[in-house]
Design an enzyme around this catalytic site. Sequence first.
Site, PDB file in Angstrom:
ATOM      1  N   LYS A   1      41.105  36.258  44.828  1.00 49.19           N
ATOM      2  CA  LYS A   1      40.538  37.447  45.634  1.00 49.19           C
ATOM      3  C   LYS A   1      39.872  38.406  44.331  1.00 49.19           C
ATOM      4  O   LYS A   1      38.642  38.957  44.480  1.00 49.19           O
ATOM      5  CB  LYS A   1      41.380  38.340  46.415  1.00 49.19           C
ATOM      6  CG  LYS A   1      40.826  39.483  46.957  1.00 49.19           C
ATOM      7  CD  LYS A   1      41.898  40.408  47.535  1.00 49.19           C
ATOM      8  CE  LYS A   1      42.694  40.950  46.130  1.00 49.19           C
ATOM      9  NZ  LYS A   1      43.605  42.343  46.680  1.00 49.19           N
TER      10      LYS A   1
ATOM     11  N   LYS B   1      39.411  47.812  36.995  1.00 48.95           N
ATOM     12  CA  LYS B   1      40.591  46.658  37.366  1.00 48.95           C
ATOM     13  C   LYS B   1      39.911  45.265  37.341  1.00 48.95           C
ATOM     14  O   LYS B   1      40.765  44.313  36.725  1.00 48.95           O
ATOM     15  CB  LYS B   1      41.357  46.838  38.759  1.00 48.95           C
ATOM     16  CG  LYS B   1      42.316  45.778  39.096  1.00 48.95           C
ATOM     17  CD  LYS B   1      43.418  45.729  38.120  1.00 48.95           C
ATOM     18  CE  LYS B   1      44.437  44.905  38.643  1.00 48.95           C
ATOM     19  NZ  LYS B   1      45.271  45.019  39.835  1.00 48.95           N
TER      20      LYS B   1
END
Length: 302
Positions: free
Chosen positions: A254, A186
């Site tokens: 993030k 990811k």
Amino acid sequence: MTTPTISGKRKPGLSGSVALIGTGPMGAPIARNILAGQVPLTLWNRTPEKARAIGGGTVVAAPAAAASDVVLTVLPDLPQVAALLPGEDGLLKGWKTAGIEHPILVIHGTVSPVAVAEFADECLRNWGVTVVDAPLSGGTIGAEEGRLSIMVGGPADVVERLTPLFGLYSSTAVHFGKTGAGSTAKACNQIVVAATVTALAEAMALASAAGLDPKKVQTVLAGGLANSEVLRQKGQRWIDQDFEGGGSAKNQLKDLNFVAEIASARGINLPLATSVRNAFQLMIEAGYGDLDHTGIYRTILG
């Protein structure tokens, strides 16, 4: 492991009970796709009204009541998942009460590969809980259309058991290795997403400064090599100057921090990812952190 989307009203070859925790912008359409596949589903959300708005499944009052053989979590980060475990209302108590000795906890949020691997070790060692990290790509549109891409990390036999379930809301699910590998994949995905969003924002800013019609510019981009899923899903935001809702800049940063964490651990330099990370840091410092990540356009224009 690549699985096609399962369409229609067929129940997949699943064994055991299923729950979903977190019925936000991504969790809600995932839940609806699971229910459309005739899979009984238990739902819990911190705001109960959002769970009830699904219009199906069994909405419960606490995580303990959602303790099932398979628990899917669609939450922003790992601390929110870890907070579901302890206490009288927690999953651990719920699994014990239900007599479920080897539950599976699936983490669909984007989390630190290092932290989730450590969390998985702790959960298996202390409580017999198998943690699978399975971050998603495809956005809310992909979730609604049941064509998400899932990057999976976890034991092969457990992932194989989850494959029919994943097929209800994804078009692609690939197993990369042990828990944490999915989150690393990811991170690779997020480099491309963040860089593409930023590149398109810069293109729209340049078009605006030059007096070009942004809609016409996007038509040209969509017809050539510059086309992308980001342009298809997000292009209208730059035309309408509407950056409310969607995937926040704070979450984008993030994710890019996780990229930096992995790159540092592996001893590699990622100049583009570093540049994009800095750009999103500036966006957040400017007070735009809650906007969709396409709102980086505002920072570019100053």
